[in-house]
Motif scaffolding. Sequence first.
Motif, mmCIF file in Angstrom:
data_model
loop_
_atom_site.group_PDB
_atom_site.id
_atom_site.type_symbol
_atom_site.label_atom_id
_atom_site.label_comp_id
_atom_site.label_asym_id
_atom_site.label_seq_id
_atom_site.Cartn_x
_atom_site.Cartn_y
_atom_site.Cartn_z
ATOM 1 N N GLY A 182 0.801 -1.215 0.000
ATOM 2 C CA GLY A 182 0.000 0.000 0.000
ATOM 3 C C GLY A 182 0.830 1.259 0.000
ATOM 4 N N ASP A 183 2.150 1.156 0.315
ATOM 5 C CA ASP A 183 3.015 2.326 0.235
ATOM 6 C C ASP A 183 3.306 2.624 -1.224
ATOM 7 O OD1 ASP A 183 3.120 2.768 2.885
ATOM 8 O OD2 ASP A 183 5.123 1.935 3.209
ATOM 9 N N SER A 184 3.833 3.814 -1.460
ATOM 10 C CA SER A 184 4.067 4.229 -2.846
ATOM 11 C C SER A 184 5.248 3.517 -3.467
ATOM 12 C CB SER A 184 4.298 5.736 -2.896
ATOM 13 O OG SER A 184 5.373 6.108 -2.066
ATOM 14 N N GLY A 185 6.048 2.838 -2.694
ATOM 15 C CA GLY A 185 7.159 2.094 -3.267
ATOM 16 C C GLY A 185 8.018 1.517 -2.185
ATOM 17 N N LYS A 186 8.730 0.446 -2.520
ATOM 18 C CA LYS A 186 9.588 -0.211 -1.550
ATOM 19 C C LYS A 186 10.660 0.746 -1.073
ATOM 20 C CE LYS A 186 10.789 -4.508 -2.078
ATOM 21 N NZ LYS A 186 11.392 -5.741 -2.566
ATOM 22 N N GLY A 187 10.841 0.771 0.246
ATOM 23 C CA GLY A 187 11.870 1.631 0.810
ATOM 24 C C GLY A 187 11.576 3.104 0.671
ATOM 25 N N SER A 188 10.319 3.464 0.535
ATOM 26 C CA SER A 188 9.973 4.859 0.347
ATOM 27 C C SER A 188 10.166 5.690 1.584
ATOM 28 C CB SER A 188 8.504 4.967 -0.097
ATOM 29 O OG SER A 188 7.632 4.534 0.927
ATOM 30 N N GLY A 189 10.313 5.021 2.733
ATOM 31 C CA GLY A 189 10.505 5.748 3.975
ATOM 32 C C GLY A 189 9.210 6.240 4.588
ATOM 33 N N LYS A 190 8.060 5.806 4.057
ATOM 34 C CA LYS A 190 6.778 6.302 4.566
ATOM 35 C C LYS A 190 6.152 5.371 5.586
ATOM 36 C CE LYS A 190 5.741 8.952 0.394
ATOM 37 N NZ LYS A 190 4.822 9.207 -0.699
ATOM 38 N N GLY A 191 6.718 4.163 5.753
ATOM 39 C CA GLY A 191 6.173 3.254 6.743
ATOM 40 C C GLY A 191 6.501 3.721 8.145
ATOM 41 N N SER A 192 5.653 3.373 9.096
ATOM 42 C CA SER A 192 5.847 3.848 10.465
ATOM 43 C C SER A 192 7.084 3.267 11.089
ATOM 44 C CB SER A 192 4.628 3.480 11.307
ATOM 45 O OG SER A 192 4.460 2.070 11.371
ATOM 46 N N GLY A 193 7.531 2.085 10.641
ATOM 47 C CA GLY A 193 8.691 1.465 11.270
ATOM 48 C C GLY A 193 9.983 2.190 11.017
ATOM 49 N N GLU A 194 10.109 2.862 9.878
ATOM 50 C CA GLU A 194 11.376 3.492 9.534
ATOM 51 C C GLU A 194 11.781 4.540 10.557
ATOM 52 O OE1 GLU A 194 13.409 5.502 5.666
ATOM 53 O OE2 GLU A 194 12.807 3.427 5.852
ATOM 54 N N LYS A 195 10.831 5.329 11.075
ATOM 55 C CA LYS A 195 11.183 6.380 12.016
ATOM 56 C C LYS A 195 11.577 5.811 13.373
ATOM 57 C CE LYS A 195 6.579 7.450 13.929
ATOM 58 N NZ LYS A 195 5.809 6.386 13.333
ATOM 59 N N ASP A 196 11.222 4.538 13.639
ATOM 60 C CA ASP A 196 11.541 3.949 14.922
ATOM 61 C C ASP A 196 12.937 3.336 14.953
ATOM 62 O OD1 ASP A 196 9.043 4.498 16.053
ATOM 63 O OD2 ASP A 196 8.164 2.770 15.030
ATOM 64 N N LEU A 197 13.595 3.245 13.805
ATOM 65 C CA LEU A 197 14.877 2.573 13.749
ATOM 66 C C LEU A 197 16.028 3.561 13.821
ATOM 67 C CD1 LEU A 197 14.067 -0.051 10.982
ATOM 68 C CD2 LEU A 197 13.990 -0.337 13.454
ATOM 69 N N PRO A 198 17.114 3.182 14.518
ATOM 70 C CA PRO A 198 18.247 4.089 14.671
ATOM 71 C C PRO A 198 18.993 4.274 13.371
ATOM 72 C CG PRO A 198 18.765 1.941 15.585
ATOM 73 C CD PRO A 198 17.326 1.892 15.184
ATOM 74 N N LYS A 199 19.563 5.446 13.208
ATOM 75 C CA LYS A 199 20.343 5.734 12.015
ATOM 76 C C LYS A 199 21.787 6.039 12.429
ATOM 77 C CE LYS A 199 16.678 5.715 9.326
ATOM 78 N NZ LYS A 199 15.664 5.434 10.321
ATOM 79 N N GLY A 200 22.715 5.765 11.518
ATOM 80 C CA GLY A 200 24.076 6.213 11.732
ATOM 81 C C GLY A 200 24.906 5.362 12.673
ATOM 82 N N VAL A 201 24.519 4.102 12.923
ATOM 83 C CA VAL A 201 25.329 3.237 13.770
ATOM 84 C C VAL A 201 25.674 1.965 12.997
ATOM 85 C CG1 VAL A 201 25.537 2.158 16.035
ATOM 86 C CG2 VAL A 201 24.040 4.127 15.738
ATOM 87 N N PRO A 202 26.625 2.027 12.051
ATOM 88 C CA PRO A 202 26.978 0.847 11.268
ATOM 89 C C PRO A 202 27.468 -0.275 12.163
ATOM 90 C CG PRO A 202 27.924 2.817 10.299
ATOM 91 C CD PRO A 202 27.388 3.200 11.645
ATOM 92 N N SER A 203 27.066 -1.501 11.886
ATOM 93 C CA SER A 203 27.455 -2.616 12.739
ATOM 94 C C SER A 203 28.059 -3.774 11.966
ATOM 95 C CB SER A 203 26.240 -3.132 13.511
ATOM 96 O OG SER A 203 25.302 -3.692 12.626
ATOM 97 N N THR A 204 28.113 -3.695 10.645
ATOM 98 C CA THR A 204 28.726 -4.764 9.866
ATOM 99 C C THR A 204 29.895 -4.197 9.068
ATOM 100 O OG1 THR A 204 27.356 -4.403 7.905
ATOM 101 C CG2 THR A 204 26.466 -5.859 9.622
ATOM 102 N N PRO A 205 30.869 -5.056 8.705
ATOM 103 C CA PRO A 205 31.987 -4.568 7.888
ATOM 104 C C PRO A 205 31.535 -3.888 6.604
ATOM 105 C CG PRO A 205 32.480 -6.745 8.764
ATOM 106 C CD PRO A 205 31.043 -6.458 9.113
ATOM 107 N N LYS A 206 30.470 -4.395 5.980
ATOM 108 C CA LYS A 206 29.973 -3.808 4.735
ATOM 109 C C LYS A 206 29.508 -2.371 4.961
ATOM 110 C CE LYS A 206 28.169 -3.488 0.558
ATOM 111 N NZ LYS A 206 29.040 -3.209 -0.600
ATOM 112 N N GLU A 207 28.701 -2.149 5.996
ATOM 113 C CA GLU A 207 28.190 -0.803 6.257
ATOM 114 C C GLU A 207 29.319 0.163 6.588
ATOM 115 O OE1 GLU A 207 25.530 -1.820 9.376
ATOM 116 O OE2 GLU A 207 23.803 -1.999 8.053
ATOM 117 N N LEU A 208 30.286 -0.286 7.382
ATOM 118 C CA LEU A 208 31.423 0.557 7.743
ATOM 119 C C LEU A 208 32.282 0.865 6.522
ATOM 120 C CD1 LEU A 208 32.184 -1.313 11.059
ATOM 121 C CD2 LEU A 208 31.686 1.126 10.931
ATOM 122 N N ALA A 209 32.496 -0.133 5.658
ATOM 123 C CA ALA A 209 33.298 0.079 4.455
ATOM 124 C C ALA A 209 32.642 1.071 3.515
ATOM 125 C CB ALA A 209 33.524 -1.257 3.733
ATOM 126 N N ASP A 210 31.323 0.992 3.364
ATOM 127 C CA ASP A 210 30.618 1.937 2.494
ATOM 128 C C ASP A 210 30.804 3.369 2.969
ATOM 129 O OD1 ASP A 210 29.690 0.091 0.676
ATOM 130 O OD2 ASP A 210 27.812 -0.265 1.743
#
Length: 424
Positions: A182-210
């Motif tokens: 029902g959202d306008s697109g995958k990963g659109s950021g409009k779902g209620s769960g996105e605002k509940d999740l922390p940002k800016g704390v990379p925890s895997t080698p891939k995220e840190l490398a990026d």
Amino acid sequence: MAPYEPEQNTSETGELRAGRRKAARYVVPVAVAGVAAATIGLVPALATSGDPKLPDVTAQELIEKIAASDTERLSGTVKISTDLGLPSFGGDMAGGFAPGGGSGGEDGEGGEGSAADPRSKLMELATGTHTLRVAADGPDKQKLSVLDDAAEYSLIHNGDDVWAYDSKSNEAYHSKSAGKAGDSGKGSGKGSGEKDLPKGVPSTPKELADEALKAVDDTTSVKVDGTAQVAGRDAYRLVIKPKQSGSTVGQITVAVDSETGTPLKFTLTPSGGGSAVVDAGFTKVDFGKPAASTFDFTPPKGAKVTEGDDAKAEEHGFKDGGKEFKGDKDMEGLNDLNVIGEGWTSIAELELPGGQGIPTGGSGDVPPDAQRLLDSLGDKVSGEFGSGTVFKTRLINALITEDGKVYAGAVTKDALVKAADAAK
């Protein structure tokens, strides 16, 4: 280990940037929350050994290999350790200072929220050594578990649902993920769960490398420096170094899986020497499809469940000592953010509201725990700008002057004083 090639020529910067942009598109969605840089001092416990013989590659070819990596399915164990020179953020300290933090009272009264709220719980990764179990099966199924001696905290994304569970408190937190039906697109950021999740704390080698690859520009040296074996996998070592003096970053080393191009280990060492500031790597890894049951979750009997939409904690806010910090609203008073310099020695300059420096413990405006933290980190300095205090970690330092100016960056104390003098 002899390097495969000389230092990356700056004429290749454009190609590196192109590879970097591609890399950002292929982030393995292992940590549901995008869990951080963020910002480890592990010793050989990361199962790094041997110098396997591998075909020679250039830095550009290795960055392109990372960018082309299509790894979306994996499971394994990650050991992550962070040594910023800060007191531990575990337990009440993490809950008290993190957005939405604090252990939940009955029904979350007082705006304290849930002990399972990922916005506060995952801040504990900012200090100390932790063992994580991770699993991913495409963009819609991920799981991250933080293992403790006698407890486990898990964050599970399965389709439309995001669940977090803290076994120590027997509390669960539930919200709907972005991109649900029902959202306008995958990963659109409009779902209620996105605002509940922390940002800016990379925890895997891939995220840190990026995050590290985003810093590659004319101020950076990049080269392939030998090979290693991580979690039983043959890997190349990509080394990223600042060319400028004055940065607190010594170098970043990324171990890249020779077969899949997936970063297996990330290490950030400070220019001042000593143990690594951030070190994260797989001790076990499997690139097969995880069992579907890995991502199933039902709250245990008797568990307190908090729904994200019903949580009474203010978005981006916390309470401490009876005084409520409004987060983004209170930050609106920060004036005219300016960036001094470029690359690794960039310094952010801004002005605190009211044109005053930080309040002292005697003023009654600073909670005792916060004041002790500030006192343990601060060094008094002076110069043409006047006087102030430098609050230091092993990576990020900040100078706050008595007239309310702030200078902050991954630079040395001397670089901050010089910037403040030049701006006077």
